[in-house]
Structure formats: C-alpha cells, structure tokens
Write a protein that holds these residues in place. Structure first.
Motif, PDB file in Angstrom:
ATOM      1  N   LYS A   1     -16.007 -13.650  53.009  1.00 23.76           N
ATOM      2  CA  LYS A   1     -16.566 -13.007  51.821  1.00 23.76           C
ATOM      3  C   LYS A   1     -17.008 -14.025  50.770  1.00 23.76           C
ATOM      4  N   ILE A   2     -16.512 -15.253  50.887  1.00 23.47           N
ATOM      5  CA  ILE A   2     -16.880 -16.289  49.928  1.00 23.47           C
ATOM      6  C   ILE A   2     -18.377 -16.585  49.998  1.00 23.47           C
ATOM      7  N   ASN A   3     -18.967 -16.405  51.170  1.00 30.67           N
ATOM      8  CA  ASN A   3     -20.392 -16.713  51.344  1.00 30.67           C
ATOM      9  C   ASN A   3     -21.285 -15.857  50.457  1.00 30.67           C
ATOM     10  N   SER A   4     -20.834 -14.649  50.137  1.00 35.33           N
ATOM     11  CA  SER A   4     -21.635 -13.758  49.295  1.00 35.33           C
ATOM     12  C   SER A   4     -21.181 -13.768  47.840  1.00 35.33           C
ATOM     13  N   LEU A   5     -20.237 -14.643  47.515  1.00 35.85           N
ATOM     14  CA  LEU A   5     -19.646 -14.651  46.176  1.00 35.85           C
ATOM     15  C   LEU A   5     -20.678 -14.973  45.101  1.00 35.85           C
ATOM     16  N   GLN A   6     -21.554 -15.913  45.400  1.00 33.49           N
ATOM     17  CA  GLN A   6     -22.558 -16.317  44.423  1.00 33.49           C
ATOM     18  C   GLN A   6     -23.488 -15.162  44.059  1.00 33.49           C
ATOM     19  N   LEU A   7     -23.960 -14.449  45.092  1.00 38.23           N
ATOM     20  CA  LEU A   7     -24.862 -13.315  44.849  1.00 38.23           C
ATOM     21  C   LEU A   7     -24.172 -12.214  44.055  1.00 38.23           C
ATOM     22  N   ARG A   8     -22.893 -11.967  44.368  1.00 38.79           N
ATOM     23  CA  ARG A   8     -22.158 -10.920  43.663  1.00 38.79           C
ATOM     24  C   ARG A   8     -21.999 -11.234  42.179  1.00 38.79           C
ATOM     25  N   PHE A   9     -21.723 -12.502  41.875  1.00 35.30           N
ATOM     26  CA  PHE A   9     -21.527 -12.872  40.475  1.00 35.30           C
ATOM     27  C   PHE A   9     -22.848 -13.004  39.733  1.00 35.30           C
ATOM     28  N   ILE A  10     -23.905 -13.385  40.416  1.00 34.90           N
ATOM     29  CA  ILE A  10     -25.222 -13.380  39.783  1.00 34.90           C
ATOM     30  C   ILE A  10     -25.597 -11.938  39.426  1.00 34.90           C
ATOM     31  N   GLY A  11     -25.315 -11.012  40.358  1.00 34.19           N
ATOM     32  CA  GLY A  11     -25.565  -9.595  40.088  1.00 34.19           C
ATOM     33  C   GLY A  11     -24.773  -9.098  38.892  1.00 34.19           C
ATOM     34  N   LEU A  12     -23.493  -9.480  38.812  1.00 35.11           N
ATOM     35  CA  LEU A  12     -22.655  -9.086  37.676  1.00 35.11           C
ATOM     36  C   LEU A  12     -23.201  -9.668  36.383  1.00 35.11           C
ATOM     37  N   SER A  13     -23.629 -10.927  36.414  1.00 34.35           N
ATOM     38  CA  SER A  13     -24.166 -11.582  35.217  1.00 34.35           C
ATOM     39  C   SER A  13     -25.431 -10.894  34.731  1.00 34.35           C
ATOM     40  N   ILE A  14     -26.318 -10.553  35.663  1.00 31.02           N
ATOM     41  CA  ILE A  14     -27.566  -9.882  35.296  1.00 31.02           C
ATOM     42  C   ILE A  14     -27.276  -8.500  34.731  1.00 31.02           C
ATOM     43  N   LEU A  15     -26.323  -7.793  35.330  1.00 28.26           N
ATOM     44  CA  LEU A  15     -25.952  -6.457  34.842  1.00 28.26           C
ATOM     45  C   LEU A  15     -25.431  -6.524  33.408  1.00 28.26           C
ATOM     46  N   LEU A  16     -24.545  -7.484  33.152  1.00 24.91           N
ATOM     47  CA  LEU A  16     -23.997  -7.627  31.796  1.00 24.91           C
ATOM     48  C   LEU A  16     -25.074  -8.064  30.808  1.00 24.91           C
ATOM     49  N   MET A  17     -26.023  -8.873  31.274  1.00 25.88           N
ATOM     50  CA  MET A  17     -27.118  -9.291  30.403  1.00 25.88           C
ATOM     51  C   MET A  17     -27.961  -8.083  29.995  1.00 25.88           C
TER      52      MET A  17
ATOM     53  N   VAL B   1     -20.425 -22.809  38.973  1.00 23.09           N
ATOM     54  CA  VAL B   1     -18.963 -22.658  39.098  1.00 23.09           C
ATOM     55  C   VAL B   1     -18.590 -22.256  40.516  1.00 23.09           C
ATOM     56  N   VAL B   2     -19.321 -21.282  41.073  1.00 23.90           N
ATOM     57  CA  VAL B   2     -19.037 -20.844  42.447  1.00 23.90           C
ATOM     58  C   VAL B   2     -19.233 -21.994  43.423  1.00 23.90           C
ATOM     59  N   GLU B   3     -20.311 -22.749  43.229  1.00 25.00           N
ATOM     60  CA  GLU B   3     -20.605 -23.863  44.138  1.00 25.00           C
ATOM     61  C   GLU B   3     -19.527 -24.943  44.050  1.00 25.00           C
ATOM     62  N   LEU B   4     -19.097 -25.277  42.833  1.00 25.20           N
ATOM     63  CA  LEU B   4     -18.060 -26.294  42.662  1.00 25.20           C
ATOM     64  C   LEU B   4     -16.704 -25.794  43.145  1.00 25.20           C
ATOM     65  N   ALA B   5     -16.455 -24.500  42.988  1.00 23.73           N
ATOM     66  CA  ALA B   5     -15.187 -23.928  43.453  1.00 23.73           C
ATOM     67  C   ALA B   5     -15.052 -24.038  44.967  1.00 23.73           C
ATOM     68  N   LYS B   6     -16.183 -23.985  45.665  1.00 25.54           N
ATOM     69  CA  LYS B   6     -16.151 -24.122  47.119  1.00 25.54           C
ATOM     70  C   LYS B   6     -15.682 -25.519  47.526  1.00 25.54           C
ATOM     71  N   ASN B   7     -15.980 -26.524  46.686  1.00 25.46           N
ATOM     72  CA  ASN B   7     -15.601 -27.901  47.001  1.00 25.46           C
ATOM     73  C   ASN B   7     -14.150 -28.214  46.688  1.00 25.46           C
ATOM     74  N   THR B   8     -13.522 -27.366  45.892  1.00 30.05           N
ATOM     75  CA  THR B   8     -12.127 -27.641  45.521  1.00 30.05           C
ATOM     76  C   THR B   8     -11.211 -26.488  45.887  1.00 30.05           C
ATOM     77  N   LEU B   9     -11.331 -25.399  45.169  1.00 25.87           N
ATOM     78  CA  LEU B   9     -10.400 -24.276  45.336  1.00 25.87           C
ATOM     79  C   LEU B   9     -10.474 -23.673  46.734  1.00 25.87           C
ATOM     80  N   VAL B  10     -11.675 -23.382  47.215  1.00 19.65           N
ATOM     81  CA  VAL B  10     -11.818 -22.782  48.550  1.00 19.65           C
ATOM     82  C   VAL B  10     -11.312 -23.752  49.614  1.00 19.65           C
TER      83      VAL B  10
END
Length: 212
Positions: free
Chosen positions: A151-167, A61-70
């Motif tokens: 800050k978008i460059n670190s967005l993927q790492l931040r959300f992976i961290g959030l996903s792992i935390l919730l897991m 999602v983050v990668e695809l968002a960079k191609n459109t939304l960003v």
C-alpha cells in the motif's frame, strides 16, 4: 540525536537536490501568476501558491519516508528499537524531526522565492508551517500503522489527493467568509482530527508487523 543526524545524511543526497530544483522551478513559474489582478483574486492566488508548495512538501515527505521509515520497518529495525525499550513517542519524534527538517531544507528556497510577492504572509506562512508539520506526522503514523507494505506504493497519490481536497475546501471557505484565519483553523482542525484517529490505532503490534 545521532540517529537523527544519520537520517539527515541519508536523506539529503542527490535526489534531494533534484527535489529542490523541481520545487524552485515550480515556484519560479508561479511568481508570474496574479499580476494585474484585483486584490481579492491575488489573495486567493497567494493561498493556492502556498498550498501548491504544501503539496510538493507532502510529495517529498513521502519520498524521504521511503528512504528511512519504510526501509527501517521492512528491515525490522523498528522491531529492534521497540524490543530494546524505545517508546512509540520517541520513534515518532525521531522520524518527525529528521524527515520534516530534511524536507524543509529542500523546500526553503522556494518559500523564500514566494515570499517576495505574497501579501498577508504571516498567516499564510503559518498555514504552511503548521500544515506541513501535521502532514508529516500523519504520513509517519500512516506508515507505522501499515501492515501490507504494498500500500506504500500508492501513498503519494493518496496524500496528494488529500492535499488537493483540503486546498479546495480552504479556498471555498475563504470565498464565502473572506477570512484567511478561518480557512487556516478549519484545515488545522481536519489534519489534527486525522492525527488523533491514527494515533489511537498506532500500537507496537502494527509497527513491528509488515509483509509484501
């Protein structure tokens, strides 16, 4: 709808095919986990498998968002839409539909592959669908609220961290309560709370302003 179709054509390119193959490879490897273990251990492994797919979903999602939304925010396309009376809700819905659908198409073969060996698939798949939808909304709102685009460059790492935390939180909840439904409710509550917080802070001024 025409804008959404154009976004889908842009998103489902060669990079999307590589993402699909990567997800399939990861899912194929996880098929062999849990064989011969106890029923309780297998349930935990099933949760981890689906949350693993969810982490891949967030990455894509983050990668695809960079191609459109960003790209649209940087190019001032969003500013043009807002100036022409398009509401924030319509903008969010447009990107939510196109990005979520494109990512779901990419990840769908992996979901089918994992369903072959997952028990209690209804609740676990509900976790995947609801969580992935909420994560997509959170990512879109985060990008819309971001002014410093570095800050978008670190967005993927931040959300992976959030996903792992919730897991981890989800696994601990299931370990102590043995209730898959409670693990799902807690996760949905946390993600929904993040959406409410971001939604309050999302306004036209933050959307149209961006810099490097």
């Amino acid at each position: 709808m025409k804008l959404v179709i154009n976004d889908l054509r842009k998103l489902l390119d060669k990079n999307a095919l590589l993402m699909l193959l990567m997800a399939l490879m990861c899912s194929f490897i996880t098929l062999f986990f849990g064989d011969g273990e106890s029923q309780e251990i297998n349930k935990v492994i099933d949760i981890v498998k689906i949350d693993g797919i969810l982490i891949l979903f967030v990455m894509f999602v983050v990668e695809l968002a960079k191609n459109t939304l960003v790209a649209d925010k940087i190019s001032k396309k969003l500013e043009f839409l807002i100036a022409n009376g398009v509401s924030i809700k319509v903008i969010i819905s447009k990107y939510l539909f196109s990005i979520y659908l494109a990512t779901f198409i990419i990840i769908f073969p992996s979901i089918i592959l994992n369903l072959l060996k997952i028990e209690n698939s209804l609740l676990i798949m509900l976790n995947l669908f609801l969580s992935s939808l909420l994560y997509t909304v959170i990512i879109i709102l985060t990008i819309l609220c971001t002014i410093n685009m570095n800050k978008i460059n670190s967005l993927q790492l931040r959300f992976i961290g959030l996903s792992i935390l919730l897991m981890i939180i989800s696994i601990l909840i299931y370990y102590f309560t043995n209730m898959i439904s409670l693990y799902l409710i807690i996760k949905i509550f946390i993600l929904s709370s993040i959406i409410v917080f971001l939604g309050i802070n999302t306004n036209k001024e933050r959307i149209v302003v961006s810099y490097y």
